[in-house]
Motif scaffolding. Structure first.
Motif, short mmCIF file in Angstrom:
data_model
loop_
_atom_site.label_atom_id
_atom_site.label_comp_id
_atom_site.label_asym_id
_atom_site.label_seq_id
_atom_site.Cartn_x
_atom_site.Cartn_y
_atom_site.Cartn_z
N LEU A 71 0.83 -1.20 0.00
CA LEU A 71 0.00 0.00 0.00
C LEU A 71 0.87 1.26 0.00
CD1 LEU A 71 -2.66 1.50 0.16
CD2 LEU A 71 -2.66 1.14 2.65
N PHE A 72 1.91 1.24 0.80
CA PHE A 72 2.84 2.38 0.84
C PHE A 72 3.41 2.65 -0.55
CE2 PHE A 72 7.52 3.12 1.07
CZ PHE A 72 7.48 4.48 1.36
N GLN A 115 -7.87 4.11 9.28
CA GLN A 115 -8.70 3.81 8.12
C GLN A 115 -8.11 2.70 7.28
OE1 GLN A 115 -7.77 7.03 9.00
NE2 GLN A 115 -9.21 8.53 8.16
N CYS A 116 -6.79 2.65 7.19
CA CYS A 116 -6.14 1.67 6.32
C CYS A 116 -6.09 0.27 6.95
CB CYS A 116 -4.72 2.12 6.00
SG CYS A 116 -4.62 3.66 5.06
N ARG A 145 -8.00 -2.49 -4.24
CA ARG A 145 -8.74 -1.81 -3.16
C ARG A 145 -8.27 -0.38 -2.96
NH1 ARG A 145 -10.99 -5.87 0.13
NH2 ARG A 145 -12.09 -4.19 1.21
N LEU A 146 -7.35 0.07 -3.81
CA LEU A 146 -6.79 1.40 -3.62
C LEU A 146 -7.85 2.49 -3.74
CD1 LEU A 146 -4.00 2.71 -3.11
CD2 LEU A 146 -3.75 2.96 -5.58
N SER A 147 -8.85 2.27 -4.57
CA SER A 147 -9.90 3.28 -4.76
C SER A 147 -10.69 3.53 -3.49
CB SER A 147 -10.84 2.85 -5.88
OG SER A 147 -11.47 1.62 -5.55
N GLU A 148 -10.69 2.58 -2.56
CA GLU A 148 -11.39 2.76 -1.29
C GLU A 148 -10.60 3.65 -0.33
OE1 GLU A 148 -12.79 -0.94 0.39
OE2 GLU A 148 -12.69 -1.88 -1.61
N ILE A 149 -9.31 3.81 -0.61
CA ILE A 149 -8.45 4.60 0.27
C ILE A 149 -8.27 6.01 -0.27
CG2 ILE A 149 -6.07 4.81 1.09
CD1 ILE A 149 -5.98 1.79 1.26
#
Length: 459
Positions: A71-72, A115-116, A145-149
């Motif tokens: 994710l980072f 949140q993450c 799932r990046l669009s959710e963050i």
């Protein structure tokens, strides 16, 4: 984005895939095709073994590290696209090119961990339930799932935060951070581990089994077993390897570890970077810090033992042992392989290597653990290097340092004043920090030294 992140390490390792190919032959394809070949090979290679997968007690902690780093990496890519519209402090092209994207991404993640974390934990439970052992699949799942963050990814505030911490200088700085839940007992030469254990990561014995080299490449991830050449062939196997310190070598550029770049010339932002990296892997305890300053100029004054001891008071680990006696624990507990060393760092093939001075005796402490940050420490070490002549790299004072570490005595007020005055002269020699900033930092350094020194006076 998937290829840039998951195969990002392949850009540095591509010679492993293609070194035997003749670039003039018809079979030698374009780089894009090579990347596809590399991706396929990496996919087959990056599969967690069934034997390791059965170790349920370590599975979730290691998977959490993997998904967090993935994710980072994607956040770094997103932020890099926004850099043009953000008003960021100056960054030298001679320093690490992704300094700002990395720092901004890691700050953003730390600030939005609440949140993450649930999203990443849900992915972990999904892959465990599906018996999914492919690192490539983890990279794809995280990206999906990046669009959710991103909807709550407001990076504009980060530019203001970075500007507030910025203290630009003219000296390249590099840092290397070591972590371990076993502290000084992490290395193979201390096999009995002092009667303590690391229930979470098993002393990072499974670092390579979970491919953390390839996952943590953006931060210079590395397992440091303090074994020269990292030749494990003759060592007894414990788990999958002996384990050791989990390290972020933030100056490394390549996996053969031949090339490196400084992180930044800004000690304010480097201090912030250190704190944020520690928070990023909060489940592994901070242990030690190496600072690297490029050698540009030395002063004329020869440092005395007390001058080096001021550095220990600022950045070392003064504390009591199990008998209640004061010790400088980094040195007295035989944790060090070197105190101050001169090294050659080369940024790329063909470039002239630049000489750096490495200070290897600092303790790495978590934000808030002490009542001061790393910023005055970085400034003090930089001023020390410009103010004193350290051509001998402290070799003439090592025995005195060791004796003091086992029986620390308070320094005189005159010794502290001499140190601060010389550090101030060093800042003048570098010529990058305003007078008001230097005065403020000198006052803070004096406060820290007096505070530490008073502990020894009262004992």
């Amino acid at each position: 984005m998937l290829l840039r992140e998951f195969i990002g390490v392949t850009y540095r390792r591509r010679f492993l895939f293609f070194k035997n190919q003749n670039p003039h032959s018809q079979s030698f394809s374009a780089f894009h095709r090579n990347l596809e070949i590399a991706a396929a090979r990496q996919y087959r290679r990056h599969m967690i073994s069934r034997r390791v997968w059965r170790r349920q007690e370590i599975l979730r902690p290691y998977l959490r590290l993997i998904f967090r780093h993935l994710l980072f990496g994607y956040l770094v890519q997103v932020i890099r696209r926004d850099l043009g519209r953000l008003h960021l402090p100056f960054h030298s092209p001679d320093c690490y090119y992704d300094f700002f994207p990395n720092l901004a991404a890691i700050i953003w993640f730390n600030h939005h961990r609440s949140q993450c974390a649930p999203l990443l934990d849900s992915l972990i439970e999904q892959v465990i339930a599906e018996n999914q052992r492919s690192i490539y699949a983890y990279a794809l799942l995280t990206l999906s799932r990046l669009s959710e963050i991103l909807p709550f990814a407001d990076f504009d505030d980060l530019a203001g935060l970075l500007s507030r911490h910025s203290r630009p200088g003219n000296t390249p700085i590099g840092v290397e951070l070591e972590f371990s839940n076993l502290g000084r007992f992490a290395t193979f030469d201390k096999p009995f581990k002092g009667g303590i254990s690391d229930l979470i990561f098993q002393n990072m014995q499974y670092y390579e089994a979970f491919f953390l080299d390839d996952i943590s490449w953006r931060l210079g991830g590395y397992l440091d077993a303090h074994i020269r050449g990292r030749s494990f062939l003759s060592l007894p196997r414990i788990g999958s390897q002996p384990g050791g310190f989990y390290e972020y070598s933030l100056v490394r550029l390549d996996y053969p570890r031949s090339f490196s770049m400084p992180l930044s010339m800004d000690p304010g932002l480097v201090a912030l970077y250190i704190d944020e990296v520690i928070n990023f892997v909060a489940e592994i305890k901070p242990h030690s810090l190496h600072l690297n300053f490029e050698k540009i100029a030395f002063g004329e004054l020869k440092p005395q033992l007390e001058d080096y001891l001021c550095l220990f008071l600022l950045g070392g680990d003064l504390g009591r042992n199990e008998k209640g006696e004061w010790r400088e624990r980094r040195l007295a507990d035989n944790e060090l392989r070197g105190v101050i060393q001169r090294r050659k760092h080369r940024a790329s093939e063909g470039q002239t290597a630049k000489e750096v001075v490495e200070y290897a005796f600092l303790r790495l402490w978590a934000p808030g653990e002490r009542d001061y940050s790393y910023y005055p420490v970085l400034m003090a070490f930089k001023g020390f290097q410009y103010g004193f002549n350290i051509d001998l790299s402290c070799r003439d004072q090592t025995q005195g340092m060791l004796a003091w570490a086992h029986n620390p005595q308070a320094l005189t007020d005159a010794a502290i004043s001499r140190f601060i005055k010389t550090v101030e002269l060093g800042w003048q020699c570098e010529g990058s920090h305003p007078v008001a900033v230097c005065r403020k930092v000198a006052t803070e350094i004096k406060r820290i030294l007096n505070q530490q020194n008073n502990l020894l006076k009262e004992s």
